[in-house]
Motif scaffolding. Structure first.
Motif, PDB file in Angstrom:
ATOM      1  N   GLU A 142       4.311   1.543  36.485  1.00 22.30           N
ATOM      2  CA  GLU A 142       3.726   2.557  37.357  1.00 22.30           C
ATOM      3  C   GLU A 142       3.448   3.860  36.600  1.00 22.30           C
ATOM      4  O   GLU A 142       2.479   4.573  36.898  1.00 22.30           O
ATOM      5  N   THR A 147      -0.502  -1.693  38.130  1.00 18.28           N
ATOM      6  CA  THR A 147       0.208  -2.394  39.202  1.00 18.28           C
ATOM      7  C   THR A 147       0.214  -3.889  38.905  1.00 18.28           C
ATOM      8  O   THR A 147      -0.474  -4.369  38.003  1.00 18.28           O
ATOM      9  N   ASN A 153       4.276  -2.229  42.782  1.00 21.31           N
ATOM     10  CA  ASN A 153       5.095  -1.819  41.647  1.00 21.31           C
ATOM     11  C   ASN A 153       6.552  -1.948  42.017  1.00 21.31           C
ATOM     12  O   ASN A 153       6.908  -1.915  43.197  1.00 21.31           O
ATOM     13  N   LYS A 173      -4.863  -3.534  37.470  1.00 19.56           N
ATOM     14  CA  LYS A 173      -3.946  -4.604  37.859  1.00 19.56           C
ATOM     15  C   LYS A 173      -3.658  -5.544  36.696  1.00 19.56           C
ATOM     16  O   LYS A 173      -4.569  -5.900  35.951  1.00 19.56           O
TER      17      LYS A 173
END
Length: 197
Positions: A142, A147, A153, A173
């Motif tokens: 994070e 993520t 997270n 991501k």
């Protein structure tokens, strides 16, 4: 204790699968799911995947006995614009139960991270124990604006730059090898090749 680290060889494959099974096996999981772990099947399948990084597949030996292993695979962070930034991931990190808490896992981690940096890899992202991996330099992902693939997270989702600044501006991501979504039915079949526990 003298820990020898070297690259895994084909002759080690079955023994590494066995030690991984021993390292992760949980009796309560076996009672519930019919198999105590699936990490040994993951090890078996990762070796044949396009994401596998053989030059970072290390074993640990003590007195000629294989006692630990760590494997790396390629992964990526997908930015909001759809572009990808390649990163490493590792797992499983396996140590035979009777050799745990004796520095084997730490030796494998320090050596493999050093070699990954030497080979020019920029960053590593993992899912791991949040009280264990920060000692090697991992921080919560994070902090880098990254993520999971499903947008979450947690303290267990961590990242580490091997090259300073490698993750600057790399928000998005994380996606690892699809093999980490282990097919438990296939893992159960594979487990039948091992002694019954």
């Amino acid at each position: 204790m003298d820990i020898k680290l070297r690259l895994e060889e084909e002759k080690d494959w079955r023994e590494v699968e066995h030690l991984t099974r021993e390292a992760f096996w949980k009796k309560e999981k076996a009672a519930e799911k019919g198999i105590g772990c699936n990490e040994h099947y993951l090890v078996h399948t990762l070796r044949t995947s396009k994401e596998f990084v053989p030059e970072l597949d290390f074993v640990a030996e003590i007195d000629g006995r294989l006692v630990g292993n760590v494997m790396y695979s390629m992964a990526y962070v997908e930015r909001p614009d759809g572009t990808r930034h390649d990163v490493l991931s590792f797992g499983p990190l396996s140590v035979l139960p009777e050799y745990q808490n004796q520095g084997v896992g730490s030796a494998l981690m320090r050596h493999s991270l050093k070699m990954a940096a030497k080979l020019g890899y920029g960053s590593v992202l993992i899912f791991g124990h949040p009280t264990y991996y920060p000692r090697f330099g991992f921080k919560e992902a994070e902090e880098f604006g990254i993520t999971t693939s499903w947008g979450d997270n947690s303290p267990a989702f961590m990242a580490m730059e091997l090259i300073e600044g490698d993750l600057n501006g790399v928000t998005g991501k994380f996606y690892g090898s699809p093999l980490f979504n282990v097919d438990d039915e296939k893992a159960v079949e594979f487990d039948k090749l091992f002694p019954n526990k």
